[in-house]
Design a protein around this motif. Structure first.
Motif, mmCIF file in Angstrom:
data_model
loop_
_atom_site.group_PDB
_atom_site.id
_atom_site.type_symbol
_atom_site.label_atom_id
_atom_site.label_comp_id
_atom_site.label_asym_id
_atom_site.label_seq_id
_atom_site.Cartn_x
_atom_site.Cartn_y
_atom_site.Cartn_z
ATOM 1 N N ASP A 1 0.807 -1.216 0.000
ATOM 2 C CA ASP A 1 0.000 0.000 0.000
ATOM 3 C C ASP A 1 0.843 1.270 0.000
ATOM 4 N N THR A 2 2.163 1.134 0.078
ATOM 5 C CA THR A 2 3.029 2.303 0.169
ATOM 6 C C THR A 2 3.330 2.846 -1.220
ATOM 7 N N PRO A 3 3.014 4.113 -1.492
ATOM 8 C CA PRO A 3 3.185 4.676 -2.838
ATOM 9 C C PRO A 3 4.632 5.087 -3.120
ATOM 10 N N THR B 1 3.028 13.364 -3.976
ATOM 11 C CA THR B 1 2.633 12.045 -4.459
ATOM 12 C C THR B 1 1.123 11.907 -4.406
ATOM 13 N N THR C 1 -1.945 9.070 -4.836
ATOM 14 C CA THR C 1 -2.147 7.625 -4.778
ATOM 15 C C THR C 1 -3.596 7.293 -5.099
ATOM 16 N N THR D 1 -6.236 4.017 -5.411
ATOM 17 C CA THR D 1 -6.410 2.616 -5.044
ATOM 18 C C THR D 1 -7.788 2.155 -5.502
ATOM 19 N N THR E 1 -2.641 -0.601 -6.364
ATOM 20 C CA THR E 1 -2.270 0.755 -5.966
ATOM 21 C C THR E 1 -1.515 1.401 -7.114
ATOM 22 N N TYR F 1 0.367 5.054 -8.243
ATOM 23 C CA TYR F 1 0.865 6.297 -7.654
ATOM 24 C C TYR F 1 1.723 7.042 -8.671
#
Length: 751
Positions: free
Chosen positions: A67-69, A505, A507, A509, A515, A517
């Motif tokens: 989940d980290t962009p 950034t 993002t 989803t 995801t 980004y």
């Protein structure tokens, strides 16, 4: 082969289209690295997640890796053990579009991320953060790794989060934390060095509200690269390291984390060959002076945190020292009886060889204070400040080789008649840098989030010439011939370097398993000082782009990427595309005339690249990982037009990684391990004129063993097929041999 703008854009769109074309299936978050159920203690509580998900903290907030962009490659404790990650090269070789060049001496290991390079005596290309404390000097980086919980490699400028010198990215290393129960581990191993090593740790409670962890390492090997002239190995290595951690629960909402570490490395360096072609590996190491390379590093730090209602405060205080003395042969790195007469301006009968010594001493005090909101709310904010004060002394010099050995030279020229001083330069640098930063992120809905960060860094640098007046005579003679100012002992040079570093950034989803980004970021790396008088020496030698001061570098990056999972976790597919404009990137030049290592600037370089990472997990005990990274570089501006259009120095065109791991259940509480990791590093250029290019290098590492909850036994081999190649080519024809095949066996015990 250059990548045109249209082809680059087309490839980027194709990568994103591939992701959007396949319908996502609803599932829990699966791991991007080897599954782990142990959360990493961080500055924020871990989000709710599947037990198999890795939680990362590289963006200064806790989130699952998927989940980290950002383009992050993460290694859990289990991956670290299974892959045998025991030094920085081990995890960098598993990361696409990231390379490590090891050369000259243990403190010189250059990280290259997406074409952002590093060189001798330069500022680092990445921010290296160990347990929340940022390393202050690149000479600290290349240390043995032990008792490590997690490693994160962030690619792309991270200056808005970690400040100056995070221009290429960031490496976040988290060691294993103190535990509530008494536990420990020890590992012992032998290899074909002949070498042996042991490392381990013990942890548990000391008293109510107090926990500890103590870990250490000892390694000793005769070496792996033969010097037939001396009848011994050129690269013996001995390392002692100790790290301690005390964690205090000070009552409601307060915690104190005290850490201390020390590392003592004893090895050798400067065992070069001189060749015209970087692919020439025919020559053995034949230096007649083995020399020494002794590095001592120390760190003490304190992290005080307060978790109040609706916010958290963190204070990180650190004091670091780095000291390294290195001696050895000098150009042309041949035995004294074979060296040609190259001493300038005189030749001494029977004494036509030189040796050399370099001394580095760095002391730094740093302080960070930040305030942040909980990550569980839609609005996330953080602000704070950072400062660091650094004292750095460096001396370099040549001595006449009389066949009686080479002796270290520290702060003043030697008076040793057995190794008389031939040239000497020394400088003292006193630097003070400060920064203010703020981050703001808002989750508009489950589908869309925007994060923005802004940091201002200001670096004030002062260089004082410590070279005694008599040893400046040659530089002043060259200056006189060129109408340049004279240099004097006590001369002071001052420069300020500063810049804003924004990062934005967005993002998106659309499903739980996808995801997307994209954004913009800027990185800034401070400039600095070459040693006194090199500008005029470079000019008289016909070297362009090298002056007494090397300028600060900036890198502006546009990036788009995706992270996705398919078929109930069977397949994980991630990708990213980027384009970067680097201004005043570094390149390295060795000046024979005064035996100095110097940095120059390339005014403008354009970098473009793509990364793809995939994982297939057809069974619980079997996985396949594959990744591909491509970096295309082009020099757009340089003082000599002959270099324009060339590849930028130290950059590899591509990386390919393929890993296979099988961990079968063998019954009776015993499981097996069979793992191989293949790495192919593409063509690599080394100087602005592209005088030579290294052919692709392919390496295979393997590990096989068995383990239970209490013990393990593993056989290993790195560079299994004994690929022979040069780890570095430095302008002037200096090549440094890479390590050949290393194999052995290790046993571990846990309680």
């Amino acid at each position: 082969m250059k990548i045109s703008a249209s082809r680059f854009a087309g490839a980027s769109l194709a990568v994103l289209s591939l992701t959007l074309a396949v319908p996502a299936t609803a599932q829990d978050d699966a791991s991007q690295a080897t599954p782990t159920t142990e959360a990493i203690p961080g500055d924020q509580a871990a989000p709710a997640q599947d037990g198999n998900a890795i939680v990362v903290y590289g963006l200064r907030r806790a989130d699952t890796l998927q989940d980290t962009p950002a383009a992050i490659t993460a290694f859990s404790a289990e991956t670290i053990a299974n892959a045998g990650i025991e030094k920085p090269a081990d995890f960098i070789n598993l990361t696409p579009n990231v390379n490590l060049v090891e050369t000259q001496n243990v403190g010189n290991a250059f990280v290259i991320i997406r074409g952002i390079t590093q060189a001798r005596n330069s500022e680092p290309s990445v921010a290296v953060v160990v347990d929340g404390v940022q390393q202050v000097n690149p000479a600290q980086f290349n240390q043995d790794l032990f008792d490590i919980q997690q490693i994160e490699v962030l690619k792309g400028p991270q200056g808005a989060l970690y400040g100056r010198n995070a221009i290429g990215g960031a490496i976040i290393i988290t060691t294993k934390q103190p535990t509530d129960q008494l536990e420990g581990s020890v590992t012992v191993g032998i290899d074909n060095g002949f070498g042996w090593y042991t490392h381990g740790g013990i942890s548990g409670p000391l008293a109510k509200g107090v926990k500890f962890r103590l870990s250490g390492l000892f390694k000793d090997t005769d070496g792996y690269i033969r010097n037939p002239y001396l009848g011994e190995d050129a690269d013996p290595y001995k390392d002692y390291a100790l790290r301690g951690n005390l964690l205090f629960d000070l009552g409601p909402d307060w915690n104190l984390d005290l850490r201390a570490s020390a590392d003592r490395t004893r090895t050798q360096g400067f065992w070069y060959n001189i060749v015209a072609d970087v692919n020439d590996v025919s020559l053995p190491v034949r230096v007649n002076n083995a020399g020494i390379d002794n590095r001592d590093t120390n760190n003490v730090s304190a992290k005080l945190s307060y978790a109040g209602e609706g916010f958290k405060m963190t204070s990180v205080t650190s004091y670091d020292t780095v000291k390294e003395i290195i001696t050895g042969d000098a150009f042309d790195f041949l035995p004294i009886n074979e060296a040609f007469c190259h001493v300038t301006p005189f030749c001494f009968s029977g004494n036509n060889d030189l040796n050399q010594s370099q001394y580095l001493n760095v002391k730094a005090f740093s302080q960070e204070l930040r305030f942040e909101s909980p990550t569980s709310t839609p609005l996330f904010w953080m602000f704070g400040g950072y400062m660091i004060s650094t004292d750095r002394f460096i001396s370099t010099g040549n001595m006449l080789d009389l066949g009686k050995g080479v002796f270290p030279v520290y702060r003043t020229p030697t008076t040793n008649p057995d190794n008389p001083q031939y040239s000497f330069l020394s400088d003292q640098q006193n630097n003070f840098a400060w920064a203010a930063f703020a981050n703001l992120g808002y989750e508009f809905s489950d589908l869309f989030r925007i994060d923005g960060s802004l940091r201002y860094d200001h670096d004030r640098r002062k260089n004082t010439t410590k070279t005694p007046e008599a040893w400046l005579a040659y530089i002043n003679y060259i200056a006189f011939l060129n109408g340049a100012p004279q240099s004097h002992e006590g001369d002071v040079r001052r420069r300020n370097f500063s810049d804003w570093q924004p990062k934005v950034t967005a993002t998106f989803t659309p499903t739980k398993n996808l995801t997307i980004y994209g954004g913009y970021s800027r990185g800034f790396r401070s400039g600095g000082f070459n040693q006194t008088g090199v500008g005029v020496v470079a000019a008289s030698s016909g070297v362009v782009g090298v002056n007494d001061v090397f300028e600060a570098e900036t890198a502006d990056t546009l990036e788009a990427g995706f992270k996705s999972q398919w078929f109930d976790g069977l397949l994980t597919l991630n990708g990213a595309a980027f384009t970067t404009t680097s201004k005043n990137g570094y390149f390295f030049v060795y000046l024979y005339a005064n035996s100095t290592q110097n940095l120059g600037n390339v005014p403008k370089v354009r970098l473009k690249g793509i990364e793809l990472e995939a994982r297939v997990v057809p069974a619980d005990d079997f996985q396949i990982d594959a990744s591909w990274g491509l970096t295309d570089s082009e020099i757009k501006a340089f003082p000599d037009p002959a270099a324009i259009g060339n590849e930028a120095p130290d950059i590899s065109r591509s990386t390919i990684n393929v890993g296979v791991q099988w961990t079968p259940d063998m019954g009776g509480g015993v499981s097996g391990l069979l793992r191989w990791d293949f790495r192919r590093t593409g063509r690599t250029w080394w100087d602005v004129y592209n005088t030579t290019v290294r052919n692709p290098v392919s390496l295979l590492d393997v590990r096989a063993g068995i383990k239970t909850d209490a013990w393990s036994l593993t056989a290993f081999a790195s560079n299994l097929f004994n690929e022979k190649y040069n780890a570095e080519f430095s302008p002037g024809g200096f090549v440094f041999k890479a390590r050949p095949r290393v194999y052995g066996v290790e046993a571990g015990y846990r309680f």
